[in-house]
Design a protein around this motif. Structure first.
Motif, mmCIF file in Angstrom:
data_model
loop_
_atom_site.group_PDB
_atom_site.id
_atom_site.type_symbol
_atom_site.label_atom_id
_atom_site.label_comp_id
_atom_site.label_asym_id
_atom_site.label_seq_id
_atom_site.Cartn_x
_atom_site.Cartn_y
_atom_site.Cartn_z
ATOM 1 N N ASN B 219 0.838 -1.194 0.000
ATOM 2 C CA ASN B 219 0.000 0.000 0.000
ATOM 3 C C ASN B 219 0.876 1.248 0.000
ATOM 4 O OD1 ASN B 219 -2.384 1.437 0.034
ATOM 5 N ND2 ASN B 219 -2.616 1.336 2.264
ATOM 6 N N LYS B 220 0.327 2.343 -0.456
ATOM 7 C CA LYS B 220 1.032 3.636 -0.534
ATOM 8 C C LYS B 220 2.377 3.463 -1.231
ATOM 9 C CE LYS B 220 -1.199 5.244 3.631
ATOM 10 N NZ LYS B 220 -0.995 5.476 5.044
ATOM 11 N N SER B 221 2.383 2.665 -2.283
ATOM 12 C CA SER B 221 3.639 2.446 -2.995
ATOM 13 C C SER B 221 3.903 3.672 -3.847
ATOM 14 C CB SER B 221 3.549 1.186 -3.843
ATOM 15 O OG SER B 221 3.059 1.508 -5.119
ATOM 16 N N ASP B 222 5.172 3.960 -4.052
ATOM 17 C CA ASP B 222 5.474 5.151 -4.854
ATOM 18 C C ASP B 222 6.535 4.860 -5.910
ATOM 19 O OD1 ASP B 222 7.564 4.801 -3.174
ATOM 20 O OD2 ASP B 222 7.227 6.625 -2.013
ATOM 21 N N GLY B 223 6.753 3.587 -6.154
ATOM 22 C CA GLY B 223 7.701 3.224 -7.197
ATOM 23 C C GLY B 223 9.137 3.591 -6.868
ATOM 24 N N ALA B 224 9.418 3.937 -5.622
ATOM 25 C CA ALA B 224 10.775 4.379 -5.265
ATOM 26 C C ALA B 224 11.546 3.271 -4.538
ATOM 27 C CB ALA B 224 10.695 5.637 -4.402
ATOM 28 N N ALA B 225 12.627 3.660 -3.911
ATOM 29 C CA ALA B 225 13.531 2.691 -3.279
ATOM 30 C C ALA B 225 12.824 1.807 -2.257
ATOM 31 C CB ALA B 225 14.677 3.439 -2.609
ATOM 32 N N GLY B 226 11.887 2.381 -1.506
ATOM 33 C CA GLY B 226 11.167 1.623 -0.485
ATOM 34 C C GLY B 226 10.476 0.406 -1.069
ATOM 35 N N PRO B 240 4.191 -14.011 -2.979
ATOM 36 C CA PRO B 240 3.842 -13.161 -4.114
ATOM 37 C C PRO B 240 3.319 -11.789 -3.683
ATOM 38 C CG PRO B 240 2.113 -14.780 -3.709
ATOM 39 C CD PRO B 240 3.248 -15.119 -2.778
ATOM 40 N N ILE B 241 3.618 -10.775 -4.479
ATOM 41 C CA ILE B 241 2.994 -9.462 -4.282
ATOM 42 C C ILE B 241 1.768 -9.427 -5.182
ATOM 43 C CG2 ILE B 241 3.266 -6.972 -4.604
ATOM 44 C CD1 ILE B 241 6.100 -7.226 -3.687
ATOM 45 N N LEU B 242 0.591 -9.360 -4.569
ATOM 46 C CA LEU B 242 -0.651 -9.435 -5.341
ATOM 47 C C LEU B 242 -0.953 -8.125 -6.038
ATOM 48 C CD1 LEU B 242 -2.854 -11.137 -2.604
ATOM 49 C CD2 LEU B 242 -1.688 -12.270 -4.492
ATOM 50 N N ALA B 243 -0.613 -7.026 -5.403
ATOM 51 C CA ALA B 243 -0.913 -5.726 -5.998
ATOM 52 C C ALA B 243 -0.116 -4.643 -5.311
ATOM 53 C CB ALA B 243 -2.406 -5.423 -5.852
ATOM 54 N N LYS B 244 0.017 -3.532 -6.042
ATOM 55 C CA LYS B 244 0.598 -2.331 -5.445
ATOM 56 C C LYS B 244 -0.465 -1.252 -5.536
ATOM 57 C CE LYS B 244 5.414 -2.773 -6.842
ATOM 58 N NZ LYS B 244 6.469 -1.989 -7.539
ATOM 59 N N ILE B 245 -0.737 -0.608 -4.431
ATOM 60 C CA ILE B 245 -1.706 0.484 -4.446
ATOM 61 C C ILE B 245 -0.932 1.788 -4.297
ATOM 62 C CG2 ILE B 245 -3.715 1.491 -3.288
ATOM 63 C CD1 ILE B 245 -4.486 -1.309 -2.397
ATOM 64 N N ALA B 268 -8.540 -3.870 -7.029
ATOM 65 C CA ALA B 268 -9.283 -4.819 -6.189
ATOM 66 C C ALA B 268 -9.787 -5.987 -7.031
ATOM 67 C CB ALA B 268 -10.444 -4.102 -5.499
ATOM 68 N N ALA B 269 -10.284 -5.684 -8.226
ATOM 69 C CA ALA B 269 -10.790 -6.744 -9.108
ATOM 70 C C ALA B 269 -9.670 -7.715 -9.462
ATOM 71 C CB ALA B 269 -11.397 -6.133 -10.357
ATOM 72 N N SER B 270 -8.477 -7.195 -9.692
ATOM 73 C CA SER B 270 -7.376 -8.089 -10.086
ATOM 74 C C SER B 270 -6.936 -8.957 -8.900
ATOM 75 C CB SER B 270 -6.217 -7.290 -10.687
ATOM 76 O OG SER B 270 -5.127 -7.230 -9.798
ATOM 77 N N ILE B 271 -7.057 -8.422 -7.672
ATOM 78 C CA ILE B 271 -6.735 -9.252 -6.501
ATOM 79 C C ILE B 271 -7.726 -10.415 -6.405
ATOM 80 C CG2 ILE B 271 -6.538 -9.319 -3.970
ATOM 81 C CD1 ILE B 271 -5.616 -6.395 -4.093
ATOM 82 N N TRP B 272 -9.011 -10.118 -6.614
ATOM 83 C CA TRP B 272 -10.018 -11.192 -6.588
ATOM 84 C C TRP B 272 -9.693 -12.272 -7.613
ATOM 85 C CZ3 TRP B 272 -12.885 -12.626 -2.877
ATOM 86 C CH2 TRP B 272 -13.503 -11.716 -2.015
ATOM 87 N N GLN B 273 -9.300 -11.838 -8.825
ATOM 88 C CA GLN B 273 -8.960 -12.822 -9.868
ATOM 89 C C GLN B 273 -7.836 -13.729 -9.404
ATOM 90 O OE1 GLN B 273 -8.118 -10.612 -13.380
ATOM 91 N NE2 GLN B 273 -10.292 -10.392 -13.921
ATOM 92 N N GLN B 274 -6.823 -13.113 -8.784
ATOM 93 C CA GLN B 274 -5.689 -13.921 -8.333
ATOM 94 C C GLN B 274 -6.106 -14.891 -7.228
ATOM 95 O OE1 GLN B 274 -1.891 -11.647 -7.890
ATOM 96 N NE2 GLN B 274 -3.160 -9.931 -8.531
#
Ligand code: SF4
Ligand code: SF4
Ligand code: SF4
Ligand code: SF4
Lengths: 305, 283
Positions: B219-226, B240-245, B268-274
């Motif tokens: 959550n609160k991902s920003d595509g940076a080093a973290g 697995p990482i299901l999603a990045k929000i 959210a829909a893609s998490i359900w699919q997984q």
């Protein structure tokens, strides 16, 4: 000796970040991290562990297989479904109550003290820190919280320090109760959201229950100004002082990512508001509100802005 | 399918994700097991059905006429819930774990058991999202252990058909374990900071211990080093990482106002699919 405990109705309101900022501003203190379920203060303060101690609490059954006749009495008496004829089948369900041990006809079970975690004394950029780590899925976080507070008091007494700053656990359950009982002042860090208002209400009930002075710091106050105003009105109506309003700032995120406090970041945009917060606390606790000489020097050198 | 949503610590966006997932499903039961601070109802505004149900535990009742003050009960109580004063036993019911040990120990038949309320369970259909059926547990202020309340909530929830989401209490203590136990899949929510990584590791140790299939939502991902440090960590633990929000101020503002923003519905829909794919792979 004064004890300031920073709490939040819920996690994620910025409790640890604000505790760390206060640790940065307060001149003479011992730090304590009572969020023993998920201790984080050592990450933001650059802790190096000086002492490690084992924490034991509660009991667990030890079974002498040779003595057990597999009569099944323990199975029928255990209310938690943890044991089956002398074999612990679901250790996570065991409450350590000893019913199996006390009622085993063969005396095959002994209850022994359980290792429930560790507590540490560390050195940090802001002084000594007492912190702890609870074993996985262990109860007794309340007891470990009390242990951390007790050790922090001991240290403050021997080093003649006037203040303990405690990063408290979230919630209103047993660890929060253990962290708050008998403290000098509780500071609630809250957010101006519908859930934040709700959580503050429950926290205020808890403080009331223990007759504990409670002050409020609204974090991310600019996220929803209307809610912030409403919260202030509510606090005033309850006689709860609002000691600080910290505007929403991305600096908290960047600071957390680099393992620093928000005040150590260049161009920190919330320094003024945090200083006001600290001054309000200091005057309430009748402590000198002066920040440390090093901090003053840095201020003069204009390093923060 | 029983899906638990947990995190080593509060404030990482557990409730947010639970609400996002619930809103992206046509028919779902949401169990708010964060019983110290249940918040889901603030967003769902359910029409509560009838009066709430009291949740109780059994605690000893000591008959002072029969009690001789022999102390056998207090000797077997490993939680120090019974003390002897003069020639009678006194109970401190907040410390009692309802094990029944004292009952077995008393030779005078002075102990019986009675019910004590530790919280309430309420249920209702969300006004704004009629597909969501919410079960909310509320722990009575001053009750130290949430475990019996969570256990009973899950029992009630499991009788209902269809997919169930559990918003778990924060931390890695016994209440969190009770909430995640027996789920078909556990989603751990984390943030790309050193705190997030540290708490994720603790939570992962629990799901490993319980052998639960586990995935991470960043959550609160920003595509940076973290982000990278969480990715490297998850790769090393083969989770697995299901999603990045992404971090979004607009989202935070709407959420503060009590709405479930539509912004991340596709995530959210893609998490359900997984999750569905995971289930068909698992069976
Ligand atoms: S009660 Fe004692 S003897 Fe009987 S099965 Fe249990 S451990 Fe063995
Ligand atoms: S100690 Fe209590 S909970 Fe644990 S196995 Fe024995 S009877 Fe069951
Ligand atoms: S064991 Fe029974 S008689 Fe003895 S003190 Fe306890 S309640 Fe009283
Ligand atoms: S039921 Fe168990 S925990 Fe409660 S008072 Fe009796 S012995 Fe103690």
């Amino acid at each position: 000796m004064k004890e300031l405990v920073i709490v939040s109705g819920k996690g994620g309101t910025g409790k640890t970040s604000i505790s760390a900022a206060l640790a940065c501003l307060a001149p003479q203190k011992v730090l304590a991290d009572c969020d023993v379920d998920a201790a984080n203060f050592h990450l933001v303060s650059g802790a190096t562990i000086r002492e490690t101690h084992t924490f034991t609490a509660g009991f667990e059954p030890h079974i002498d297989e040779a003595a057990c006749s597999h009569c099944g009495k323990c199975t029928s008496l255990c209310r938690f479904g943890a044991i089956n004829s002398g074999i612990i089948t679901a250790p996570l369900n065991c409450e350590g109550c000893g019913v199996c041990a006390f009622n085993c006809p063969e005396h095959a079970i002994a209850m022994k003290e359980k290792q429930a975690g560790h507590w540490f004394i560390s050195h940090t950029r802001f002084g000594s820190l007492i912190h702890a780590e609870l074993g996985l899925s262990v109860e007794n976080s309340g007891k470990l919280v009390s242990k951390v507070r007790q050790e922090a008091k001991k240290m403050a007494a021997t080093e003649h320090l006037p203040l303990i700053i405690t990063d408290g656990p979230p919630g209103i359950g047993c660890p929060a109760i253990a962290a708050l009982s008998g403290a000098t002042l509780a500071l609630a860090v809250v957010e101006p959201s519908v859930s934040g208002m709700h959580d503050l209400g429950r926290l205020a009930d808890l403080a009331d229950h223990f007759r504990l002075p409670l002050a409020i710091c609204i974090n991310k106050s600019t996220l929803h100004q209307e809610n912030t105003n409403q919260m202030i009105t509510w606090c005033l109506s309850k006689g709860l002082p609002v000691f600080g309003q910290i505007p929403y700032s991305d600096t908290f995120r960047t600071a957390a990512q680099s393992g620093q406090t928000v005040l150590e970041m260049p161009h920190s945009d919330v320094k003024k508001e945090l200083t006001i917060l600290w001054q309000n606390i200091a005057s309430h606790l009748r402590l000198p509100s002066q920040t440390s000489t090093l901090d003053l020097l840095l201020q003069k050198l204009n390093i923060f802005r | 399918m029983l899906i638990s949503i947990a995190s080593g610590k509060g404030g990482t966006g557990k409730t947010t994700l639970a609400l996002l997932l619930a809103a992206a499903h046509s028919q779902v039961t949401l169990l708010d097991c964060d019983v110290e601070e249940p918040n889901c109802h603030l967003f769902l505004q359910p029409q509560w059905q009838a009066a709430g149900q009291d949740i109780t535990v059994m605690v000893p009742h000591i008959d002072s006429d029969r009690c001789t003050g022999c102390g056998a009960c207090s000797a077997v109580c490993l939680f120090s819930a019974i003390a002897i004063s003069g020639n009678s036993a006194i109970l401190f019911d907040e410390l009692c774990h309802s094990c029944g040990g004292c009952l077995l120990a008393c030779q005078q038949a002075a102990i019986s058991e009675e019910q004590k309320t530790i919280g309430t369970l309420t249920a209702g259909t969300a006004a704004a999202h009629p597909g969501i059926y919410l079960l909310k547990g509320t722990l009575k202020v001053g009750t130290p252990s949430a475990v019996p309340l969570i256990k009973q909530m899950k029992q009630t929830g499991l009788q209902l058909a269809g997919d169930i989401l559990i918003d778990c209490p924060p931390g890695t203590s016994c209440s969190m374990v009770t909430a995640v136990k027996d789920s078909d899949f556990c989603i751990l929510v984390t943030e790309p900071t050193p705190f997030g990584r540290h708490d994720l590791e603790l939570a992962l140790n629990i799901t490993r211990l319980l052998r639960l299939p586990t995935g991470v939502v960043l959550n609160k991902s920003d595509g940076a080093a973290g982000d990278e440090s969480i990715e490297t960590f998850c790769a090393s633990r083969q989770v697995p990482i299901l999603a990045k929000i992404p971090h979004s101020l607009a989202f935070a503002r709407q959420y503060a106002a009590g709405c479930i923003p539509g912004e991340f519905q596709s995530i959210a829909a893609s998490i359900w699919q997984q999750l569905k794919a995971e289930r068909s792979a698992g069976t």
